[in-house]
Design a protein around this motif. Structure first.
Motif, short mmCIF file in Angstrom:
data_model
loop_
_atom_site.label_atom_id
_atom_site.label_comp_id
_atom_site.label_asym_id
_atom_site.label_seq_id
_atom_site.Cartn_x
_atom_site.Cartn_y
_atom_site.Cartn_z
N TRP A 79 0.82 -1.22 0.00
CA TRP A 79 0.00 0.00 0.00
C TRP A 79 0.85 1.26 0.00
O TRP A 79 0.35 2.35 0.25
N GLU A 80 2.12 1.13 -0.33
CA GLU A 80 3.01 2.28 -0.38
C GLU A 80 2.49 3.33 -1.36
O GLU A 80 2.05 3.01 -2.47
N ASP A 113 -5.94 6.52 0.03
CA ASP A 113 -6.86 5.54 -0.56
C ASP A 113 -7.56 4.78 0.57
O ASP A 113 -6.93 4.02 1.30
N PRO A 114 -8.86 4.98 0.77
CA PRO A 114 -9.58 4.34 1.87
C PRO A 114 -9.43 2.82 1.89
O PRO A 114 -9.26 2.21 2.95
N ALA A 115 -9.50 2.20 0.72
CA ALA A 115 -9.39 0.74 0.66
C ALA A 115 -8.00 0.28 1.10
O ALA A 115 -7.84 -0.71 1.82
N ALA A 116 -6.97 1.02 0.67
CA ALA A 116 -5.60 0.68 1.06
C ALA A 116 -5.41 0.86 2.56
O ALA A 116 -4.76 0.03 3.22
N LEU A 117 -5.98 1.92 3.12
CA LEU A 117 -5.85 2.16 4.55
C LEU A 117 -6.53 1.07 5.37
O LEU A 117 -6.01 0.63 6.40
N GLN A 118 -7.68 0.62 4.90
CA GLN A 118 -8.38 -0.46 5.60
C GLN A 118 -7.57 -1.75 5.56
O GLN A 118 -7.45 -2.46 6.56
#
Length: 248
Positions: A197-198, A203-208
């Motif tokens: 996720w670098e 990005d909400p999906a990446a943070l989740q």
């Protein structure tokens, strides 16, 4: 387990005064064992993400980190910095003010974020955001603040779990149980791999997904300490009609 030789330059300061109070207190009220101390970075900036099941947790984690030669810093509610004496104390030891809920929304002051990197701080962020609601004291679902901060700053997340603090101070309680002395274990883990996720800190999906990876690492360490397996589904207060804070 013996403490690791100090690596960070902890110059005489208010830290030493606090350490002289906190370390003997924890030693006098509990048996604290630190597992895998070599996994705590000796130098450089990083985010430490503990589980949270007692109001005494921050003190225990701070003592463990201090014993390993790092100065523990927390993201603290900005309102605390307005309290006489307490505010001066927090500022004196470099704690970082954040508006309530700000870390979860990415509203960390930019000067504080730059200072974390420039001065190589160890910053402690509770990824659950509050005391766990899980009845069995397993880590509940995490918030995205720690992941967002790590991806924004490009610094590692080191998971840590502890077990036994609830013996010293039961969940939701403010009373310390002095006898019998609590047996507390703290286990540090390897840095969480956030490379998938670098560059995706917004990005909400990446943070989740990154948050789920962090919580999985913390939970895995706690499973080792407890000798048990955590539930497959992480506890979510919203699905159980619970608020974020308050006693149940």
């Amino acid at each position: 387990m013996a403490d690791r030789p100090r690596q960070e330059k902890l110059r005489p300061s208010l830290w030493w005064v606090l350490g002289a109070i906190a370390v003997p207190f924890i030693r006098g009220t509990s048996h604290l064992t630190i597992r895998s101390p070599e996994r705590l970075p000796a130098t450089g900036p990083f985010i430490l993400t503990p589980n949270h099941n007692s109001n005494i947790d921050p003190l225990v984690i701070a003592v463990a980190v201090w014993r390993l030669g790092r100065a523990p810093r927390f993201m603290a509610k900005a309102s605390l910095f307005q309290v006489p004496i307490i505010g001066s104390l927090l500022r004196g030891v470099g704690q970082i003010p954040v508006e309530r809920g700000g870390l979860q929304r990415g509203a960390v002051p930019i000067d504080a974020a730059k200072r974390i990197v420039a001065e190589g701080h160890c910053v402690i962020v509770y990824p659950e955001g509050s005391l766990t609601r899980d009845p069995a004291l397993w880590p509940m679902r995490g918030k995205t603040g720690a992941a967002r901060l790590a991806l924004d700053l490009g610094i590692p997340v080191v998971p840590v779990a502890h077990w036994g603090t609830q013996q010293l101070m039961p969940i939701y309680s403010k009373r310390i149980h002095l006898r019998p002395r609590a047996r507390i274990e703290v286990a540090f883990g390897d840095p969480v791999d956030l490379s998938p996720w670098e560059g995706r800190a917004t990005d909400p999906a990446a943070l989740q997904a990154a948050t789920a990876a962090i919580m999985a690492s913390v939970t895995g360490l706690l499973e080792q300490l407890r000798g048990e397996t955590a539930p497959a589904d992480r506890w979510d207060p919203a699905k159980h009609g619970q608020t974020e804070t308050g006693r149940f």
